[in-house]
Design a protein around this motif. Structure first.
Motif, mmCIF file in Angstrom:
data_model
loop_
_atom_site.group_PDB
_atom_site.id
_atom_site.type_symbol
_atom_site.label_atom_id
_atom_site.label_comp_id
_atom_site.label_asym_id
_atom_site.label_seq_id
_atom_site.Cartn_x
_atom_site.Cartn_y
_atom_site.Cartn_z
ATOM 1 N N GLY A 91 0.826 -1.212 0.000
ATOM 2 C CA GLY A 91 0.000 0.000 0.000
ATOM 3 C C GLY A 91 0.854 1.253 0.000
ATOM 4 N N ARG A 92 1.921 1.231 0.803
ATOM 5 C CA ARG A 92 2.827 2.386 0.845
ATOM 6 C C ARG A 92 3.503 2.596 -0.508
ATOM 7 N NH1 ARG A 92 6.355 1.931 6.454
ATOM 8 N NH2 ARG A 92 4.613 2.057 7.926
ATOM 9 N N SER A 93 3.953 1.501 -1.090
ATOM 10 C CA SER A 93 4.640 1.580 -2.379
ATOM 11 C C SER A 93 3.720 2.136 -3.463
ATOM 12 C CB SER A 93 5.137 0.192 -2.782
ATOM 13 O OG SER A 93 5.740 0.227 -4.040
ATOM 14 N N LYS A 94 2.468 1.682 -3.469
ATOM 15 C CA LYS A 94 1.500 2.161 -4.462
ATOM 16 C C LYS A 94 1.205 3.639 -4.277
ATOM 17 C CE LYS A 94 -3.051 1.095 -6.415
ATOM 18 N NZ LYS A 94 -4.263 0.266 -6.304
ATOM 19 N N ALA A 95 1.078 4.074 -3.019
ATOM 20 C CA ALA A 95 0.808 5.484 -2.734
ATOM 21 C C ALA A 95 1.985 6.360 -3.152
ATOM 22 C CB ALA A 95 0.516 5.667 -1.244
ATOM 23 N N PHE A 96 3.203 5.906 -2.844
ATOM 24 C CA PHE A 96 4.394 6.659 -3.233
ATOM 25 C C PHE A 96 4.506 6.763 -4.753
ATOM 26 C CE2 PHE A 96 6.556 6.096 1.016
ATOM 27 C CZ PHE A 96 6.848 7.441 1.201
ATOM 28 N N SER A 97 4.200 5.670 -5.451
ATOM 29 C CA SER A 97 4.358 5.643 -6.910
ATOM 30 C C SER A 97 3.438 6.637 -7.604
ATOM 31 C CB SER A 97 4.101 4.235 -7.447
ATOM 32 O OG SER A 97 2.751 3.854 -7.260
ATOM 33 N N THR A 98 2.269 6.915 -7.002
ATOM 34 C CA THR A 98 1.336 7.873 -7.612
ATOM 35 C C THR A 98 1.851 9.306 -7.516
ATOM 36 O OG1 THR A 98 0.058 8.162 -5.573
ATOM 37 C CG2 THR A 98 -0.642 6.416 -7.065
ATOM 38 N N CYS A 99 2.814 9.544 -6.619
ATOM 39 C CA CYS A 99 3.330 10.901 -6.404
ATOM 40 C C CYS A 99 4.703 11.126 -7.031
ATOM 41 C CB CYS A 99 3.433 11.197 -4.909
ATOM 42 S SG CYS A 99 1.890 11.032 -4.008
ATOM 43 N N THR A 100 5.402 10.053 -7.373
ATOM 44 C CA THR A 100 6.790 10.170 -7.834
ATOM 45 C C THR A 100 6.930 11.073 -9.052
ATOM 46 O OG1 THR A 100 7.231 7.933 -7.017
ATOM 47 C CG2 THR A 100 8.821 8.869 -8.564
ATOM 48 N N ALA A 101 6.090 10.853 -10.060
ATOM 49 C CA ALA A 101 6.187 11.632 -11.299
ATOM 50 C C ALA A 101 6.007 13.119 -11.022
ATOM 51 C CB ALA A 101 5.136 11.147 -12.298
ATOM 52 N N HIS A 102 5.023 13.442 -10.189
ATOM 53 C CA HIS A 102 4.754 14.846 -9.886
ATOM 54 C C HIS A 102 5.904 15.482 -9.122
ATOM 55 C CE1 HIS A 102 2.822 18.229 -7.637
ATOM 56 N NE2 HIS A 102 2.401 18.481 -8.869
ATOM 57 N N ILE A 103 6.496 14.757 -8.181
ATOM 58 C CA ILE A 103 7.622 15.281 -7.400
ATOM 59 C C ILE A 103 8.810 15.592 -8.315
ATOM 60 C CG2 ILE A 103 9.351 14.692 -5.645
ATOM 61 C CD1 ILE A 103 7.131 13.068 -4.226
ATOM 62 N N ILE A 104 9.081 14.701 -9.278
ATOM 63 C CA ILE A 104 10.180 14.921 -10.224
ATOM 64 C C ILE A 104 9.914 16.171 -11.066
ATOM 65 C CG2 ILE A 104 11.377 13.984 -12.244
ATOM 66 C CD1 ILE A 104 10.840 11.180 -11.084
ATOM 67 N N ALA A 105 8.680 16.311 -11.576
ATOM 68 C CA ALA A 105 8.325 17.460 -12.414
ATOM 69 C C ALA A 105 8.442 18.766 -11.633
ATOM 70 C CB ALA A 105 6.903 17.287 -12.952
ATOM 71 N N VAL A 106 7.957 18.772 -10.397
ATOM 72 C CA VAL A 106 8.025 19.969 -9.548
ATOM 73 C C VAL A 106 9.474 20.346 -9.258
ATOM 74 C CG1 VAL A 106 7.579 20.837 -7.210
ATOM 75 C CG2 VAL A 106 5.757 19.709 -8.490
ATOM 76 N N THR A 107 10.296 19.356 -8.936
ATOM 77 C CA THR A 107 11.705 19.607 -8.615
ATOM 78 C C THR A 107 12.450 20.198 -9.805
ATOM 79 O OG1 THR A 107 11.686 17.745 -7.058
ATOM 80 C CG2 THR A 107 13.836 18.559 -7.755
ATOM 81 N N LEU A 108 12.227 19.644 -10.991
ATOM 82 C CA LEU A 108 12.892 20.144 -12.194
ATOM 83 C C LEU A 108 12.480 21.580 -12.500
ATOM 84 C CD1 LEU A 108 12.782 17.114 -14.686
ATOM 85 C CD2 LEU A 108 14.819 18.209 -13.761
ATOM 86 N N PHE A 109 11.176 21.845 -12.460
ATOM 87 C CA PHE A 109 10.669 23.166 -12.858
ATOM 88 C C PHE A 109 11.039 24.241 -11.837
ATOM 89 C CE2 PHE A 109 7.352 26.451 -13.119
ATOM 90 C CZ PHE A 109 7.469 26.803 -14.452
#
Length: 310
Positions: A233-251
């Motif tokens: 459950g933790r892994s699935k929840a984290f995976s839904t946020c990973t892409a957004h965190i990367i995009a926010v960090t880059l921008f």
């Protein structure tokens, strides 16, 4: 009354990314390739989300708008940038420069708030899943996007309106590959105090509000994830946020490096390299960040291709 143009300059010369002749053609090929990937990637996501009903959810509604913004954002300056690589004199008219400045500010600020809306969407999905359909109803999503575009419109109007009041005398060489705020302020032969104040206020609002909202959202998200008992459950929840965190960090990371450094000539040259990330790399990477490990997007690709084949 509308701002009056008291400028003596009718055109600007863009220094570009580099003035080394041997690098012009390789850079032209590199940025042309990046631009084509950006257009195809973002248009591809726009069509996939539009054509597949199972992607008509709040998360993909925001991703649709993000792709639209990135498509327009990169098209504001990249075609002119490519022409400048292969032309002898990189000239842009005064009106063209102010138009480019307006749309550059508009789409950059829009992206800040769309990324913020996406963080709020993830917060509701993970922290209040039972209220998700109510909290992220179509009306709420539309209002969030309307607010994003209104903030972008007001910010871009403030920057461009104040820039139109400045007088540019003999100096007309912009130390950049696009008409950005800081390089233009360096050329003014009149006081830039009001402009600097507007930059402080507008950028302060458009950086602090999204940043605080994103950090608070992810603070609650992290707290909720840590309370999940199962590892899956933790892994699935984290995976839904990973892409957004990367995009926010880059921008936000590359933008902060450009605008939080002192505006000296040396730092401006470094800033041009940094600005490549948030003007060229981020719009190109976003479609890959949000789709490579996304099962919904992969399913949409298969469905779309099967319709084409059969």
């Amino acid at each position: 009354m509308a701002p009056t143009n008291s400028s003596f300059v009718t055109e600007f010369i863009l220094v570009g990314l580099t003035d080394l002749p041997d690098l012009q053609l390789p850079l032209f090929c590199l940025f042309l390739l990046m631009y084509m990937v950006t257009l195809l990637g973002n248009l591809g996501l726009i069509f996939l989300i539009g054509l597949n009903s199972h992607l008509h959810t709040p998360m993909y509604f925001f991703l649709f708008n993000l792709s639209f913004i990135d498509f327009c954002y990169s098209s504001v300056f990249t075609p002119k940038m490519l022409i400048n690589f292969i032309s002898k004199k990189n000239i842009i008219s005064y009106k063209g420069c102010m138009t480019q400045l307006y749309f550059f500010c508009f789409f950059a600020i829009s992206e800040c708030y769309v990324l913020t809306s996406m963080a709020y969407d993830r917060y509701v999905a993970i922290c209040n899943p039972l209220l998700y359909n109510v909290a992220m109803s179509p009306n709420v999503c539309s209002l969030l996007m309307l607010g994003s575009y209104l903030m972008a419109f007001s910010g871009a109007m403030a920057h461009t309106g104040c820039m139109l009041r400045l007088t540019f005398c003999d100096a007309n060489t912009i130390n950049h590959y696009l008409c950005d705020i800081l390089p233009l302020l360096q050329l003014s032969c009149t006081s830039t105090y009001v402009n600097e104040l507007v930059v402080l206020i507008v950028e302060g609002i458009n950086v602090i509000v999204p940043t605080v909202t994103i950090f608070v959202s992810y603070g609650f998200i992290l707290s909720s994830i840590l309370r999940i008992s199962s590892t899956e459950g933790r892994s699935k929840a984290f995976s839904t946020c990973t892409a957004h965190i990367i995009a926010v960090t880059l921008f936000f990371g590359s933008g902060a490096f450009m605008y939080l450094k002192p505006s000296s000539a040396g730092s401006m040259d470094e800033g041009k390299i940094s600005s490549v990330f948030y003007t060229n790399v981020v719009p190109m990477m976003n479609p890959f960040i949000y789709s490579l490990r996304n099962k919904d997007i992969k399913l949409a690709v298969r469905k779309t291709l099967s319709k084409r084949v059969f």
